[in-house]
Design a protein around this motif. Structure first.
Motif, PDB file in Angstrom:
ATOM      1  N   LEU A 189       8.631 -13.465  -2.104  1.00  0.00           N
ATOM      2  CA  LEU A 189      10.206 -13.672  -1.220  1.00  0.00           C
ATOM      3  C   LEU A 189       9.742 -13.639   0.346  1.00  0.00           C
ATOM      4  O   LEU A 189       9.378 -12.554   0.644  1.00  0.00           O
ATOM      5  N   ILE A 190       9.931 -14.720   1.000  1.00  0.00           N
ATOM      6  CA  ILE A 190       9.957 -14.348   2.498  1.00  0.00           C
ATOM      7  C   ILE A 190      11.335 -14.643   2.902  1.00  0.00           C
ATOM      8  O   ILE A 190      11.758 -15.865   2.700  1.00  0.00           O
ATOM      9  N   LEU A 191      11.669 -13.792   3.699  1.00  0.00           N
ATOM     10  CA  LEU A 191      13.109 -13.985   4.373  1.00  0.00           C
ATOM     11  C   LEU A 191      12.981 -14.235   5.921  1.00  0.00           C
ATOM     12  O   LEU A 191      12.440 -13.469   6.710  1.00  0.00           O
ATOM     13  N   VAL A 238      13.393 -18.018   1.907  1.00  0.00           N
ATOM     14  CA  VAL A 238      15.147 -18.138   2.296  1.00  0.00           C
ATOM     15  C   VAL A 238      15.678 -17.824   3.566  1.00  0.00           C
ATOM     16  O   VAL A 238      15.164 -16.963   4.237  1.00  0.00           O
ATOM     17  N   THR A 239      16.263 -18.608   4.125  1.00  0.00           N
ATOM     18  CA  THR A 239      16.734 -18.677   5.630  1.00  0.00           C
ATOM     19  C   THR A 239      18.176 -18.330   5.709  1.00  0.00           C
ATOM     20  O   THR A 239      18.722 -18.286   4.782  1.00  0.00           O
ATOM     21  N   ASP A 240      18.578 -17.925   7.046  1.00  0.00           N
ATOM     22  CA  ASP A 240      20.088 -17.691   7.000  1.00  0.00           C
ATOM     23  C   ASP A 240      20.641 -18.693   7.818  1.00  0.00           C
ATOM     24  O   ASP A 240      22.004 -18.581   7.957  1.00  0.00           O
ATOM     25  N   THR A 241      20.188 -19.805   7.816  1.00  0.00           N
ATOM     26  CA  THR A 241      21.004 -20.855   8.543  1.00  0.00           C
ATOM     27  C   THR A 241      20.331 -22.210   7.742  1.00  0.00           C
ATOM     28  O   THR A 241      18.973 -22.055   7.440  1.00  0.00           O
ATOM     29  N   GLY A 277      15.825   0.215  -2.992  1.00  0.00           N
ATOM     30  CA  GLY A 277      14.805  -0.262  -4.026  1.00  0.00           C
ATOM     31  C   GLY A 277      15.295  -1.736  -4.701  1.00  0.00           C
ATOM     32  O   GLY A 277      14.713  -2.003  -5.701  1.00  0.00           O
ATOM     33  N   GLU A 278      15.952  -2.319  -4.240  1.00  0.00           N
ATOM     34  CA  GLU A 278      16.412  -3.458  -4.795  1.00  0.00           C
ATOM     35  C   GLU A 278      15.833  -4.856  -4.199  1.00  0.00           C
ATOM     36  O   GLU A 278      15.966  -5.927  -4.635  1.00  0.00           O
ATOM     37  N   LYS A 327      22.148 -12.319  -2.763  1.00  0.00           N
ATOM     38  CA  LYS A 327      21.763 -13.243  -3.577  1.00  0.00           C
ATOM     39  C   LYS A 327      20.106 -13.534  -3.501  1.00  0.00           C
ATOM     40  O   LYS A 327      19.694 -13.606  -4.622  1.00  0.00           O
ATOM     41  N   ALA A 328      19.616 -13.638  -2.495  1.00  0.00           N
ATOM     42  CA  ALA A 328      18.242 -13.686  -2.259  1.00  0.00           C
ATOM     43  C   ALA A 328      17.457 -12.642  -3.199  1.00  0.00           C
ATOM     44  O   ALA A 328      16.377 -12.894  -3.814  1.00  0.00           O
ATOM     45  N   ALA A 329      17.732 -11.385  -2.758  1.00  0.00           N
ATOM     46  CA  ALA A 329      17.211 -10.056  -3.659  1.00  0.00           C
ATOM     47  C   ALA A 329      17.482 -10.333  -4.870  1.00  0.00           C
ATOM     48  O   ALA A 329      16.407 -10.052  -5.857  1.00  0.00           O
ATOM     49  N   ALA A 330      18.563 -10.763  -5.623  1.00  0.00           N
ATOM     50  CA  ALA A 330      18.723 -10.933  -6.978  1.00  0.00           C
ATOM     51  C   ALA A 330      17.835 -12.086  -7.446  1.00  0.00           C
ATOM     52  O   ALA A 330      17.345 -12.161  -8.493  1.00  0.00           O
ATOM     53  N   LEU A 331      17.753 -13.110  -6.724  1.00  0.00           N
ATOM     54  CA  LEU A 331      16.812 -14.391  -7.311  1.00  0.00           C
ATOM     55  C   LEU A 331      15.534 -13.950  -7.386  1.00  0.00           C
ATOM     56  O   LEU A 331      14.812 -14.331  -8.318  1.00  0.00           O
ATOM     57  N   SER A 332      14.858 -13.118  -6.297  1.00  0.00           N
ATOM     58  CA  SER A 332      13.585 -12.634  -6.322  1.00  0.00           C
ATOM     59  C   SER A 332      13.412 -11.660  -7.596  1.00  0.00           C
ATOM     60  O   SER A 332      12.240 -11.755  -8.187  1.00  0.00           O
ATOM     61  N   ARG A 333      14.349 -10.914  -8.141  1.00  0.00           N
ATOM     62  CA  ARG A 333      14.223 -10.078  -9.120  1.00  0.00           C
ATOM     63  C   ARG A 333      14.130 -10.809 -10.270  1.00  0.00           C
ATOM     64  O   ARG A 333      13.348 -10.586 -11.152  1.00  0.00           O
ATOM     65  N   GLU A 334      14.697 -11.894 -10.209  1.00  0.00           N
ATOM     66  CA  GLU A 334      14.820 -12.497 -11.626  1.00  0.00           C
ATOM     67  C   GLU A 334      13.766 -13.610 -11.789  1.00  0.00           C
ATOM     68  O   GLU A 334      13.018 -13.677 -12.892  1.00  0.00           O
TER      69      GLU A 334
END
Length: 217
Positions: free
Chosen positions: A136-138, A75-78, A157-158, A124-131
């Motif tokens: 996940l690479i940020l 997941v990128t920020d741009t 812890g999220e 959103k990235a964190a929620a997707l990773s949990r689901e």
């Protein structure tokens, strides 16, 4: 002209560029897994400062290789950073690269919560990773607020990323955000100081992807 034109075939330009980089680095030596990352950042930017300002947490590249081979999400920020990542190579491992910055729900969440889109994107990235339970690479090349939010999510812890690439560029809170990340116990690659950018974030991703493709252990 003080420089003479070299006759280089189009397919050999990148190879020749890396030869020049190696020559100009002289007798400097690097960790074998970190060297391709450093050289690709120099290749992308023509800036040899990356030989000194890239900081790798212990085992960061090896852990990133494991994540890529396990079908990681990047997941990128741009969208610029997303565009620069080798999607074909990533897809060969079952991975994909995403950017949420232009998503309507991210814009709505940022407005509702009084945050930046970068912050909402990391949530959103964190929620997707949990689901999905996928590695996940940020890859952050622009927004220091994204790094700050990543740290907050980890502290709560999220979020437990396989790698955080912290290379935002600029002047406001950039250095402080990077230092905040360096204080965390998380696999990371950080460009200390003000330098960085979406192109550098993509270059780091690609260096790791090409190592994975080439069977580097």
């Amino acid at each position: 002209m003080t420089e003479k034109l070299e006759q280089v075939l189009p397919g050999d330009i990148e190879k020749r560029s890396f030869e020049i980089i190696t020559q100009e680095l002289g007798d400097r030596t690097f960790d074998p897994l970190e060297e391709p990352v450093i050289k690709r950042c120099i290749h992308t930017s023509a800036d040899f400062d990356y030989a000194d300002n890239l900081v790798f947490s212990p085992g960061a590249v090896r852990k990133a290789l494991e994540a890529i081979r396990s079908g990681a999400l990047i997941v990128t920020d741009t969208n610029m950073g997303k565009a620069g990542v080798s999607k074909k190579t990533l897809a060969s491992f079952g991975g994909e690269v995403l950017c949420f910055m232009a998503d309507p729900d991210v814009a709505e969440a940022a407005k509702r919560e009084g945050t930046t889109r970068a912050v909402a994107s990391m949530r959103k990235a964190a929620a997707l990773s949990r689901e999905t339970e996928r590695p996940l690479i940020l890859a952050v090349g622009n927004a220091p607020t994204a790094l700050v939010e990543i740290c907050s999510l980890m502290d709560a812890g999220e979020l437990s990323p396989a790698l955080v690439i912290g290379v935002p560029v600029g002047f406001v809170n950039v250095v402080a955000a990077k230092e905040l990340l360096l204080e965390r116990d998380v696999p990371s690659i950080v460009a200390k100081g003000r330098k960085g950018g979406s192109n550098i974030a993509a270059a780091i991703c690609n260096a790791i992807l090409y190592m994975a493709r080439d069977g580097v252990k």
